[in-house]
Design a protein around this motif. Structure first.
Motif, PDB file in Angstrom:
ATOM      1  N   ASP A  58       0.863  -1.188   0.000  1.00 37.18           N
ATOM      2  CA  ASP A  58       0.000   0.000   0.000  1.00 37.18           C
ATOM      3  C   ASP A  58       0.905   1.246   0.000  1.00 37.18           C
ATOM      4  OD1 ASP A  58      -1.591   2.159   1.146  1.00 37.18           O
ATOM      5  OD2 ASP A  58      -3.012   0.642   1.869  1.00 37.18           O
ATOM      6  N   ASN A  60       0.480   4.237   0.834  1.00 41.01           N
ATOM      7  CA  ASN A  60       0.454   5.092   2.029  1.00 41.01           C
ATOM      8  C   ASN A  60       1.198   4.457   3.203  1.00 41.01           C
ATOM      9  OD1 ASN A  60      -1.009   7.166   0.792  1.00 41.01           O
ATOM     10  ND2 ASN A  60      -2.918   6.029   1.091  1.00 41.01           N
ATOM     11  N   GLY A  94      -3.054   3.501  -2.232  1.00 40.67           N
ATOM     12  CA  GLY A  94      -3.854   3.062  -1.091  1.00 40.67           C
ATOM     13  C   GLY A  94      -5.268   3.626  -1.094  1.00 40.67           C
ATOM     14  N   GLU A  96      -9.701   3.405  -1.028  1.00 35.86           N
ATOM     15  CA  GLU A  96     -10.783   2.852  -1.852  1.00 35.86           C
ATOM     16  C   GLU A  96     -10.587   3.058  -3.353  1.00 35.86           C
ATOM     17  OE1 GLU A  96     -13.026   1.102  -0.125  1.00 35.86           O
ATOM     18  OE2 GLU A  96     -14.232   0.531  -1.858  1.00 35.86           O
ATOM     19  N   LYS A  99      -9.815   0.161  -5.502  1.00 36.11           N
ATOM     20  CA  LYS A  99     -10.874  -0.799  -5.826  1.00 36.11           C
ATOM     21  C   LYS A  99     -11.798  -0.284  -6.929  1.00 36.11           C
ATOM     22  CE  LYS A  99     -12.979  -3.042  -2.481  1.00 36.11           C
ATOM     23  NZ  LYS A  99     -13.591  -3.444  -1.172  1.00 36.11           N
ATOM     24  N   GLY A 128      -3.833  -1.732   3.712  1.00 37.88           N
ATOM     25  CA  GLY A 128      -5.168  -1.579   4.273  1.00 37.88           C
ATOM     26  C   GLY A 128      -6.156  -2.513   3.569  1.00 37.88           C
ATOM     27  N   GLY A 129      -7.381  -2.536   4.076  1.00 36.96           N
ATOM     28  CA  GLY A 129      -8.389  -3.457   3.566  1.00 36.96           C
ATOM     29  C   GLY A 129      -8.659  -3.297   2.081  1.00 36.96           C
ATOM     30  N   ALA A 130      -8.577  -2.082   1.583  1.00 40.93           N
ATOM     31  CA  ALA A 130      -8.868  -1.856   0.167  1.00 40.93           C
ATOM     32  C   ALA A 130      -7.787  -2.496  -0.704  1.00 40.93           C
ATOM     33  CB  ALA A 130      -8.975  -0.360  -0.109  1.00 40.93           C
ATOM     34  N   ASP A 133      -8.064  -6.210  -0.593  1.00 37.08           N
ATOM     35  CA  ASP A 133      -9.183  -6.697  -1.401  1.00 37.08           C
ATOM     36  C   ASP A 133      -8.820  -6.742  -2.883  1.00 37.08           C
ATOM     37  OD1 ASP A 133     -11.062  -7.304   0.483  1.00 37.08           O
ATOM     38  OD2 ASP A 133     -12.414  -5.633   0.045  1.00 37.08           O
ATOM     39  N   THR A 153      -2.690  -3.717   7.580  1.00 38.47           N
ATOM     40  CA  THR A 153      -2.021  -2.596   8.266  1.00 38.47           C
ATOM     41  C   THR A 153      -2.979  -1.591   8.884  1.00 38.47           C
ATOM     42  OG1 THR A 153      -1.911  -1.411   6.186  1.00 38.47           O
ATOM     43  CG2 THR A 153       0.012  -2.760   6.759  1.00 38.47           C
ATOM     44  N   THR A 154      -4.275  -1.880   8.844  1.00 37.22           N
ATOM     45  CA  THR A 154      -5.233  -0.976   9.503  1.00 37.22           C
ATOM     46  C   THR A 154      -5.981  -1.751  10.585  1.00 37.22           C
ATOM     47  OG1 THR A 154      -7.054  -1.520   8.021  1.00 37.22           O
ATOM     48  CG2 THR A 154      -5.638   0.326   7.355  1.00 37.22           C
ATOM     49  N   GLY A 161     -11.857  -7.518   7.753  1.00 40.88           N
ATOM     50  CA  GLY A 161     -11.719  -8.015   6.386  1.00 40.88           C
ATOM     51  C   GLY A 161     -10.458  -8.810   6.116  1.00 40.88           C
ATOM     52  N   LYS A 166     -12.759 -13.299   1.878  1.00 42.68           N
ATOM     53  CA  LYS A 166     -13.284 -12.637   0.680  1.00 42.68           C
ATOM     54  C   LYS A 166     -12.297 -11.614   0.133  1.00 42.68           C
ATOM     55  CE  LYS A 166     -16.978 -11.200   2.997  1.00 42.68           C
ATOM     56  NZ  LYS A 166     -18.253 -10.562   3.294  1.00 42.68           N
ATOM     57  N   LYS A 175     -20.423  -1.485  -4.792  1.00 44.73           N
ATOM     58  CA  LYS A 175     -19.275  -1.908  -3.991  1.00 44.73           C
ATOM     59  C   LYS A 175     -19.109  -3.423  -4.052  1.00 44.73           C
ATOM     60  CE  LYS A 175     -17.471  -1.110   0.361  1.00 44.73           C
ATOM     61  NZ  LYS A 175     -16.100  -0.695   0.150  1.00 44.73           N
ATOM     62  N   TRP A 193       2.251  -1.684  12.662  1.00 44.13           N
ATOM     63  CA  TRP A 193       1.709  -0.893  11.547  1.00 44.13           C
ATOM     64  C   TRP A 193       0.777   0.205  12.036  1.00 44.13           C
ATOM     65  CZ3 TRP A 193       4.420  -2.059   7.474  1.00 44.13           C
ATOM     66  CH2 TRP A 193       4.836  -3.377   7.239  1.00 44.13           C
ATOM     67  N   HIS A 196       1.510   3.977  12.601  1.00 44.83           N
ATOM     68  CA  HIS A 196       1.585   4.951  11.507  1.00 44.83           C
ATOM     69  C   HIS A 196       0.205   5.384  11.030  1.00 44.83           C
ATOM     70  CE1 HIS A 196       5.779   3.843  11.129  1.00 44.83           C
ATOM     71  NE2 HIS A 196       5.416   2.588  11.073  1.00 44.83           N
TER      72      HIS A 196
HETATM   73  N1  LIG Z   1     -12.842  -8.622   2.233  1.00 45.45           N
HETATM   74  C1  LIG Z   1     -13.613  -8.408   3.278  1.00 45.45           C
HETATM   75  O1  LIG Z   1     -14.172  -9.346   3.860  1.00 45.45           O
HETATM   76  C2  LIG Z   1     -13.807  -7.018   3.795  1.00 45.45           C
HETATM   77  C3  LIG Z   1     -14.440  -6.821   5.022  1.00 45.45           C
HETATM   78  C4  LIG Z   1     -14.561  -5.520   5.516  1.00 45.45           C
HETATM   79  C5  LIG Z   1     -14.101  -4.461   4.753  1.00 45.45           C
HETATM   80  N2  LIG Z   1     -13.510  -4.691   3.543  1.00 45.45           N
HETATM   81  C6  LIG Z   1     -13.036  -3.596   2.705  1.00 45.45           C
HETATM   82  O2  LIG Z   1     -11.922  -2.968   3.321  1.00 45.45           O
HETATM   83  C7  LIG Z   1     -11.837  -1.634   2.836  1.00 45.45           C
HETATM   84  C8  LIG Z   1     -11.559  -0.687   3.973  1.00 45.45           C
HETATM   85  O3  LIG Z   1     -10.341  -1.057   4.548  1.00 45.45           O
HETATM   86  P1  LIG Z   1      -9.583  -0.110   5.587  1.00 45.45           P
HETATM   87  O4  LIG Z   1     -10.516   0.386   6.586  1.00 45.45           O
HETATM   88  O5  LIG Z   1      -8.403  -0.888   5.998  1.00 45.45           O
HETATM   89  O6  LIG Z   1      -9.241   1.175   4.756  1.00 45.45           O
HETATM   90  P2  LIG Z   1      -8.246   1.487   3.576  1.00 45.45           P
HETATM   91  O7  LIG Z   1      -7.622   0.282   3.017  1.00 45.45           O
HETATM   92  O8  LIG Z   1      -8.997   2.378   2.657  1.00 45.45           O
HETATM   93  O9  LIG Z   1      -7.112   2.315   4.344  1.00 45.45           O
HETATM   94  C9  LIG Z   1      -7.375   3.598   4.850  1.00 45.45           C
HETATM   95  C10 LIG Z   1      -6.231   4.541   4.491  1.00 45.45           C
HETATM   96  O10 LIG Z   1      -5.103   4.265   5.307  1.00 45.45           O
HETATM   97  C11 LIG Z   1      -3.945   4.000   4.503  1.00 45.45           C
HETATM   98  N3  LIG Z   1      -3.156   3.081   5.313  1.00 45.45           N
HETATM   99  C12 LIG Z   1      -3.329   1.755   5.468  1.00 45.45           C
HETATM  100  N4  LIG Z   1      -2.500   1.293   6.416  1.00 45.45           N
HETATM  101  C13 LIG Z   1      -1.786   2.342   6.869  1.00 45.45           C
HETATM  102  C14 LIG Z   1      -0.782   2.491   7.868  1.00 45.45           C
HETATM  103  N5  LIG Z   1      -0.392   1.458   8.643  1.00 45.45           N
HETATM  104  N6  LIG Z   1      -0.233   3.705   8.045  1.00 45.45           N
HETATM  105  C15 LIG Z   1      -0.653   4.766   7.306  1.00 45.45           C
HETATM  106  N7  LIG Z   1      -1.631   4.699   6.371  1.00 45.45           N
HETATM  107  C16 LIG Z   1      -2.187   3.492   6.161  1.00 45.45           C
HETATM  108  C17 LIG Z   1      -4.511   3.488   3.221  1.00 45.45           C
HETATM  109  O11 LIG Z   1      -3.627   3.685   2.148  1.00 45.45           O
HETATM  110  C18 LIG Z   1      -5.758   4.358   3.075  1.00 45.45           C
HETATM  111  O12 LIG Z   1      -5.427   5.614   2.559  1.00 45.45           O
HETATM  112  C19 LIG Z   1     -13.151  -1.345   2.145  1.00 45.45           C
HETATM  113  O13 LIG Z   1     -12.941  -1.364   0.751  1.00 45.45           O
HETATM  114  C20 LIG Z   1     -14.048  -2.502   2.550  1.00 45.45           C
HETATM  115  O14 LIG Z   1     -15.006  -2.811   1.583  1.00 45.45           O
HETATM  116  C21 LIG Z   1     -13.356  -5.940   3.064  1.00 45.45           C
END
Ligand SMILES: NC(=O)c1ccc[n+]([C@@H]2O[C@H](COP(=O)([O-])OP(=O)(O)OC[C@H]3O[C@@H](n4cnc5c(N)ncnc54)[C@H](O)[C@@H]3O)[C@@H](O)[C@H]2O)c1
Ligand SMILES: [Zn+2]
Length: 399
Positions: A58, A60, A94, A96, A99, A128-130, A133, A153-154, A161, A166, A175, A193, A196
């Protein structure tokens, strides 16, 4: 012809059972040279040979930890008897947006093809989750699935997720319209992680912890209430919240009897029918967890208005989410289409995504979800109105 009475003459029902095992490891810092988690995860089936892998990162996360690639290379060096890093790391934008970009999936597929990954090679995804995915989706398509090691990392990805089965990307305005069920090869959750991570994303991730506590674990909800002021700061409390959320999600996947969601029920998706719609309506300006915070309060108020949930329990939920700095209302909730709240369309879209009968999880008590198959739009509209009016005094006794 009466189909119910029909019996095929030659009966050749094919039953295929496949079981999956994947370890979920919790460690402080999986890139520390003395942390064997990553090397073990990649080599666990054949510790006697080297394992080729490609790493996707990612952007970011890389920006927040610029030494990441050097640390990874040093790690591979230390564990060179079992690890072989193939090609340069792939940096993935990084959030959404990744996706929403079909070109990204194409780019990942091309990269994996150029790396000549075979079905026993691995993709390690740090993000992160995006990003997990999108990369997971591409990894599941190559040779019908190469090994995926997720390094979330989130807070959200570590607790929800990232530990699940999935992947997916957004398409045609919906979505996760494209995606597969593909259990990972391993998951490694490292608290490091989170140091940060912007506080907004910590808060958003905690919304999923609140969600799973609401429907499954009243004791965890009590714990979150007691630690609300400390849990948004990286450290032992946040690590505990992430771990408990992950355990509850894993337990559900392991024991629900429907890990690939073949039925219409989605018991863990409390607050999600509205959340998914709100994310799209806000053009992803709202984080998933922020949308879930609003969606949970909407459904909890609905539960309370329809006599399922006590006003006192609703108040506990709204107070906890507020204490965690999560939103209750956004202007987007006022948006109307043909005189109807735009968010209402999320209900049918949710049903369509699940298939079959509409199934929504409401709350019966803190710690106890309950499934219903119809929602009264007039009550939803009242709940929307309540969300728009600030202040907890609104939790007035039921008439
Ligand atoms: N597959 C599944 O079962 C499942 C379940 C729940 C959610 N999701 C998906 O997960 C996504 C959301 O994931 P999220 O909440 O992790 O958000 P994200 O992946 O959008 O991350 C949020 C932001 O933080 C940044 N980032 C990530 N890790 C970092 C770190 N350690 N330090 C600094 N910045 C960091 C990312 O680049 C992004 O800008 C959605 O698309 C959602 O649909 C999937
Ligand atoms: Zn969610």
């Amino acid at each position: 012809m009466d189909l119910a009475a029909f019996r095929p003459a030659t009966h050749s029902m094919q039953t295929v059972s496949v079981s999956f095992d994947y370890p979920v490891l919790f460690s402080r810092d999986c890139l520390a040279s003395d942390d064997p988690s990553l090397a073990w995860a990649l080599s666990r089936l054949r510790p006697d040979r080297r394992h080729r892998f490609v790493v996707c990162i990612d952007a970011n996360v890389l920006a927040a930890r610029p030494s990441l690639v050097a640390e990874l290379e040093a790690y591979v060096q230390v564990h060179s008897s079992v690890l072989e890093l193939h090609a340069a790391p792939v940096v993935v934008p990084g959030g959404e947006d990744c996706k929403n970009d079909p070109a990204l999936v194409q780019h990942l597929l091309q990269t994996f093809a150029a790396a000549h990954l075979d079905r026993h090679s691995a993709v390690v995804c740090i993000g992160g989750g995006a990003v997990l995915d999108a990369v997971g989706y591409a990894a599941a398509l190559v040779h019908r699935g190469v090994r995926l090691v997720r390094v979330p990392t989130t807070v959200l990805a570590q607790g929800d997720g990232g530990v699940g089965v999935k992947n997916g990307v957004n398409a045609f305005g919906a979505k996760n319209f494209l995606g597969t069920f593909a259990p990972p090869f391993a998951v490694i959750n490292s608290g490091r992680w989170l140091e940060h991570l912007p506080v907004r994303d910590i808060r958003a991730g905690l919304a999923e912890a609140v969600k799973v506590a609401c429907i499954r674990d009243a004791g965890f909800f009590d714990w979150l209430e007691a630690h609300a002021s400390r849990v948004t700061t990286p450290g032992a409390d946040l690590d505990h919240a992430v771990r408990r959320a992950a355990e509850l999600h894993l337990e559900h996947i392991r024991t629900s009897g429907d890990p690939f969601e073949l039925g219409s029920a989605r018991p863990l998706d409390f607050g999600h029918w509205a959340a998914h719609k709100l994310e799209v309506l806000s053009q992803h300006g709202l984080r998933h967890g922020e949308a879930v915070s609003i969606g949970m309060q909407l459904d909890a108020r609905y539960s309370e208005r329809t006599g399922l949930l006590s006003s006192a329990q609703l108040l506990r939920l709204t107070r906890l989410l507020a204490a965690l700095g999560l939103p209750r209302h956004q202007e987007i909730l006022n948006k109307k289409i043909n005189g109807q709240p735009a968010v209402l369309a999320g209900l049918e879209e949710f049903r369509e995504h699940l298939g079959g009968e509409l199934t929504v999880t409401l709350l019966q008590d803190i710690g106890r979800g309950v499934e219903v198959h119809a929602l009264d739009t007039a009550v939803i509209e009242q709940a929307l109105h309540w969300l728009a009016t600030p202040g907890e005094v609104l939790v007035e006794p039921r008439a």
